[in-house]
Design a protein around this motif. Structure first.
Motif, short mmCIF file in Angstrom:
data_model
loop_
_atom_site.label_atom_id
_atom_site.label_comp_id
_atom_site.label_asym_id
_atom_site.label_seq_id
_atom_site.Cartn_x
_atom_site.Cartn_y
_atom_site.Cartn_z
N SER A 32 46.97 38.81 48.91
CA SER A 32 47.87 38.42 50.13
C SER A 32 47.29 37.18 50.98
N ARG A 33 46.05 37.05 51.16
CA ARG A 33 45.78 35.79 51.95
C ARG A 33 45.89 34.59 51.14
N VAL A 34 45.67 34.69 49.86
CA VAL A 34 45.63 33.39 48.88
C VAL A 34 47.02 33.08 48.57
N TYR A 35 47.91 34.22 48.52
CA TYR A 35 49.20 33.99 48.09
C TYR A 35 50.23 34.44 49.05
N HIS A 36 50.03 33.97 50.44
CA HIS A 36 50.62 34.47 51.55
C HIS A 36 52.15 33.99 51.56
N ASN A 37 52.63 33.40 50.76
CA ASN A 37 54.27 33.07 50.75
C ASN A 37 54.81 33.98 49.55
N ALA A 38 53.93 35.02 48.74
CA ALA A 38 54.51 35.83 48.02
C ALA A 38 54.50 37.30 48.45
N SER A 39 55.26 37.97 47.94
CA SER A 39 55.39 39.49 47.94
C SER A 39 54.73 40.09 47.06
N ILE A 40 53.73 41.15 47.28
CA ILE A 40 52.96 41.79 46.17
C ILE A 40 54.11 43.29 45.86
N ILE A 41 54.45 43.16 44.60
CA ILE A 41 55.51 44.23 44.22
C ILE A 41 54.84 45.39 43.40
N ASP A 42 53.85 45.21 42.78
CA ASP A 42 53.04 46.30 42.01
C ASP A 42 51.64 45.99 42.04
N TYR A 43 51.11 47.07 41.31
CA TYR A 43 49.62 47.10 41.53
C TYR A 43 49.03 47.91 40.63
N LYS A 44 48.03 47.68 39.87
CA LYS A 44 47.40 48.51 38.71
C LYS A 44 45.84 48.34 38.70
N HIS A 45 45.40 49.60 38.64
CA HIS A 45 43.76 49.35 38.61
C HIS A 45 43.75 49.58 36.99
N GLU A 46 43.00 48.48 36.64
CA GLU A 46 42.88 48.43 35.05
C GLU A 46 41.47 49.18 34.58
N GLY A 47 40.38 49.25 35.50
CA GLY A 47 39.28 50.06 35.16
C GLY A 47 38.11 49.41 35.82
N ARG A 48 36.95 50.21 35.67
CA ARG A 48 35.50 49.77 36.11
C ARG A 48 34.66 49.55 34.79
N LYS A 49 34.17 48.48 34.86
CA LYS A 49 33.06 48.13 33.87
C LYS A 49 31.60 48.14 34.55
N VAL A 50 30.84 48.93 33.93
CA VAL A 50 29.23 48.98 34.39
C VAL A 50 28.52 48.00 33.67
N LEU A 51 28.09 46.80 34.55
CA LEU A 51 27.08 45.77 34.17
C LEU A 51 25.68 46.28 34.28
N LYS A 52 24.85 45.29 33.78
CA LYS A 52 23.34 45.62 34.10
C LYS A 52 22.93 45.31 35.44
N GLU A 53 21.75 45.80 35.90
CA GLU A 53 21.24 45.33 37.07
C GLU A 53 21.89 46.19 38.20
N GLY A 54 22.74 47.28 38.06
CA GLY A 54 23.00 48.21 38.99
C GLY A 54 24.55 47.32 39.53
N GLN A 55 25.18 46.63 38.76
CA GLN A 55 26.44 46.20 39.13
C GLN A 55 27.58 46.60 38.22
N ALA A 56 28.76 46.49 39.07
CA ALA A 56 29.95 47.11 38.31
C ALA A 56 31.06 46.20 38.74
N VAL A 57 31.75 46.11 37.81
CA VAL A 57 33.22 45.29 38.04
C VAL A 57 34.45 46.26 38.12
N GLU A 58 35.18 46.08 39.23
CA GLU A 58 36.59 46.77 39.26
C GLU A 58 37.52 45.71 39.05
N THR A 59 38.58 46.17 38.30
CA THR A 59 39.52 45.12 37.88
C THR A 59 41.15 45.58 38.08
N PHE A 60 41.79 44.77 38.70
CA PHE A 60 43.26 44.90 39.34
C PHE A 60 44.04 43.93 38.96
#
Length: 112
Positions: A47-75
């Motif tokens: 919303s901050r980056v695309y302040h002139n646009a409306s968010i009309i849908d949202y999807k959580h694609e999933g979590r990927k566990v990385l090494k060194e105690g990190q993970a990535v959530e993708t939307f």
């Protein structure tokens, strides 16, 4: 007198019968998902980056566990600006032990 006692007893029984007691299964329905914090951040930053646009849908694609105690959530968020619709993929890398943000990346997807 007996009539008043019976009426009070009925009201007490009715009030006890309608108390809200949630089972563990019902509580799980209302619990925030594990990715909820990161989903809110994805929406806020998009919303901050695309302040002139409306968010009309949202999807959580999933979590990927990385090494060194990190993970990535993708939307993927679908946005509309004027007559243009387009998607933005937001990847959020974080430390799993401390729940601290490491990196946030946005990539605009092909538009319709």
């Amino acid at each position: 007198m007996l009539r008043h006692i019976v009426m009070k007893a009925v009201f007490i029984l009715l009030s006890l019968a309608h108390t809200e007691v949630r089972t563990a299964d019902e509580s799980a329905l209302y619990a925030e998902p594990s990715y909820g914090k990161w989903g809110k951040l994805a929406i806020e930053e998009t919303s901050r980056v695309y302040h002139n646009a409306s968010i009309i849908d949202y999807k959580h694609e999933g979590r990927k566990v990385l090494k060194e105690g990190q993970a990535v959530e993708t939307f993927v968020l679908w946005l509309r600006k004027d007559t243009k619709e387009f998607g933005v993929r937001v990847s959020i890398t974080f430390q799993t032990s401390s729940d601290q943000l490491v990196h946030l990346e946005m990539n605009e997807l092909n538009s319709k």
